[in-house]
Each structure stands twice: as C-alpha cells, then as structure tokens.
Design a protein around this motif. Structure first.
Motif, short mmCIF file in Angstrom:
data_model
loop_
_atom_site.label_atom_id
_atom_site.label_comp_id
_atom_site.label_asym_id
_atom_site.label_seq_id
_atom_site.Cartn_x
_atom_site.Cartn_y
_atom_site.Cartn_z
N CYS A 159 44.42 34.28 36.47
CA CYS A 159 44.18 35.72 36.33
C CYS A 159 45.51 36.47 36.43
CB CYS A 159 43.23 36.21 37.42
SG CYS A 159 41.63 35.37 37.46
N ASP A 160 45.94 37.07 35.33
CA ASP A 160 47.22 37.76 35.29
C ASP A 160 47.00 39.27 35.40
OD1 ASP A 160 49.84 38.46 35.03
OD2 ASP A 160 50.03 37.96 32.91
N GLU A 161 46.95 39.76 36.63
CA GLU A 161 46.74 41.18 36.92
C GLU A 161 45.56 41.74 36.14
OE1 GLU A 161 49.95 43.59 38.00
OE2 GLU A 161 51.48 42.14 37.49
N PRO A 162 44.36 41.14 36.24
CA PRO A 162 43.24 41.56 35.39
C PRO A 162 42.61 42.88 35.76
CG PRO A 162 42.51 39.91 36.95
CD PRO A 162 43.99 40.01 37.12
N THR A 163 42.95 43.45 36.94
CA THR A 163 42.32 44.70 37.36
C THR A 163 43.29 45.87 37.45
OG1 THR A 163 42.68 44.22 39.72
CG2 THR A 163 40.65 43.38 38.74
N MET A 187 35.55 26.82 41.11
CA MET A 187 36.80 26.86 40.36
C MET A 187 37.98 27.12 41.27
SD MET A 187 35.98 29.08 36.92
CE MET A 187 35.61 30.54 37.89
N ALA A 188 39.13 26.59 40.88
CA ALA A 188 40.39 27.00 41.49
C ALA A 188 40.86 28.25 40.75
CB ALA A 188 41.43 25.90 41.36
N ILE A 189 41.35 29.23 41.48
CA ILE A 189 41.79 30.49 40.88
C ILE A 189 43.21 30.80 41.33
CG2 ILE A 189 41.43 32.99 40.79
CD1 ILE A 189 38.46 32.51 40.98
N VAL A 190 44.04 31.19 40.38
CA VAL A 190 45.36 31.76 40.70
C VAL A 190 45.31 33.22 40.27
CG1 VAL A 190 47.85 31.61 40.41
CG2 VAL A 190 46.46 29.53 40.26
N PHE A 191 45.45 34.12 41.22
CA PHE A 191 45.32 35.55 40.96
C PHE A 191 46.68 36.21 41.15
CE2 PHE A 191 44.23 39.93 41.45
CZ PHE A 191 43.04 40.13 40.76
#
Length: 308
Positions: A159-163, A187-191
C-alpha cells in the motif's frame, strides 16, 4: 504463540537512478497476517522500495543489489487511483483483468469482480461494476483499487500512501477495511506513509526510513512510546496534538540529503540537535535496544549481552 511465517523478505535492497542511490541497503521481513508500516519524509526511499518488490520501478531506475522475495503473489495499491485505473474501462472489467490473466473465463471473472466490490464495501456493486472511473468518488475509486489487488489472491499487499488524498472520514473507513482484510485473509501488508499517526492505527510494526536507509524498527507501541533514533523522535514530535494552535507545530529543521550526496557519517547528523563529532565521521551500527526493537544511532544503548 507461534511467530508468523515470513511471506516477504527484503535484504540489503539498493536502488540506483541516474542521480544516485535513493535506497541504500534496506532490509525487512513481514509475516503472514502482519502489517508493517513504513514511514519517512518524501524522498526517503519508501515508495521505490515497494515498487522494487512488485517489479514496477520507473524507467531508468533499477535494483543495484540486494534481494526481494515474496512467497506467493504481491499486489500494489497506489496513492492516486485515477492515474492507475484505465479511463476507457468500466471498473468491473478492470478488476476482472487479474483473474482473466490467470486463465479465468470472462463470465466468471466478471462475477468475481462484483463479489470483490461487495467485499470491499462498494454499495450497489453490480451497478458500480459497470461505472467508469470518473463516475466514482475518490473513496470508491480507492475501494475499486483494493478489489483489483485482491482479485489476484495476493499473499502480500503493498500500500503506497493509499489514503493520503482522502478526507479523514473516508481515510478511517479505508484503514479499517485494509485491517479487516489483513485479519480475514491472513495477508502480509506493507503500508507506506509519511504520516506516523496514520501508520500507528494499522501497523503492528514500524520501519522508519531516512535518506534511503532504515534507521529504526520495532513494535508500533514501542516505537511511539520509546523512540531511540532522533529522527523518529522528531517525527513523533511533529504529530499534531489536541490543543496546539495552528502554526505552532514542531518541525524538523533543514532538509534530507540528495541521493547523489556522498555521505560519510549519519545522514541525519546535519539536522540532529544531539549530533556529536562521531556522527559526522562514522555510519552508526544498527543495535538491538529492546527485544524486537532496533535503531541505527551511535547513542542508542543496546541490550546487555547477558540479557539477550
């Protein structure tokens, strides 16, 4: 309690552009069902690291050394969906592209697209599936992007700055959605974000990046309560607090170094109020300051050997 199996392993990742090395040897792991938040100023190498993992680096940018290993598939959600969604495709067809590329039939892929729109909370999903991107709000477009990412059944969601471009109410809704999907799907998440306050609401661990390097990493609560690197301390100090008048927020003086700059010591030294001579002469080693908490600072006290 069993530790989560690592599904993402990044080791000594170094990325080169025509202007230098914006990423200078970053390493981290993420387990199944875990969210790692990656924070830092613009230009710290956060987004390029994610693009290297997903194999979508911009033209003229390449992995110079190091490895990225994903167990399963990865999918990426970008900051601005209007630059990613195809304006000539209805959103349902866009979501169906992933399954179609994996050999799923057209009718089944479209049915799956409606299911995914339902899962991510899009109202009237069968109707919205036939909408064009410009007919949807920013929050709905980002939900479409999440649905498209889920369509390929990823084990790792990047997630590349989705918000960032959304108002606070929609931002909170999407953070809650991503967190629910992490728990339900394992899931593994990288935020990635420049906003430590946002990351603290979704991540179990935090990696702080500065000038292309990881300078501190640890459990989110530990990082927020007991930061050891002066840069992390400055980021936390800049988080808006209730009762602080506008225009009176602390800031970090100076600017990060250019990727082309030849650095000898700590990259943060020119901006650090606690810097000493050793900070300009030597790159600090990364030390373990508590269990699971590391920092790259000359003055971060390591755990005594007898405790380890």
């Amino acid at each position: 309690m069993n530790e989560p199996v690592n599904v993402l392993n990044v080791k000594d990742l170094q990325i080169r552009t025509a202007f230098g090395l914006p990423v200078k040897g970053v390493s981290f792991t993420v387990g199944a069902g875990e969210c790692l938040g990656v924070v830092g100023e613009s230009g710290s190498g956060k987004s390029l690291s994610l693009r290297a993992i997903s194999g979508v680096l911009p033209r003229g940018v390449q992995v110079d050394s190091g490895t990225t290993e994903v167990r399963g598939r990865s999918a990426m959600i970008f900051q601005e969906p209007m630059t990613t969604l195809n304006p000539t495709m209805r959103v349902g067809d866009f979501i169906a592209e992933g399954p179609r590329a994996q050999g799923v039939g057209k009718a089944e892929a479209r049915r799956r697209a409606v299911e995914l729109l339902t899962e991510v909370g899009v109202p009237d999903p069968a109707v919205r599936a036939r909408a064009w991107p410009h007919e949807l709000s920013g929050g709905l477009r980002q939900r479409v992007m999440i649905a498209a990412a889920l369509a390929v059944e990823p084990s790792v969601l990047l997630c590349d700055e989705p918000t960032t471009a959304l108002d606070t109410t929609v931002q909170a809704q999407l953070l809650a959605l991503i967190d629910r999907l992490r728990r339900e799907r394992g899931m593994a998440i990288v935020f990635v974000s420049h906003n430590l306050a946002v990351v603290s609401r979704i991540a179990q661990r935090v990696l702080v990046m500065y000038a292309g390097r990881g300078v501190e990493e640890g459990p989110t609560d530990e990082i927020l309560r007991r930061p050891k690197h002066p840069y992390t301390q400055a980021l936390i100090g800049a988080i808006p607090k209730p009762g602080v008048a506008a225009g009176h927020l602390p800031t970090i003086a100076g600017a990060p170094p250019e990727p082309s700059a030849g650095l000898v010591g700590c990259a943060f030294a020119p901006r650090c109020p606690s810097a000493q001579e050793v900070c300009s002469d030597q790159i600090p080693a990364t030390v373990q300051v508590t269990s699971g908490h590391t920092a790259g600072c000359h003055f971060a006290s390591p755990i005594p050997e007898k405790v380890l």
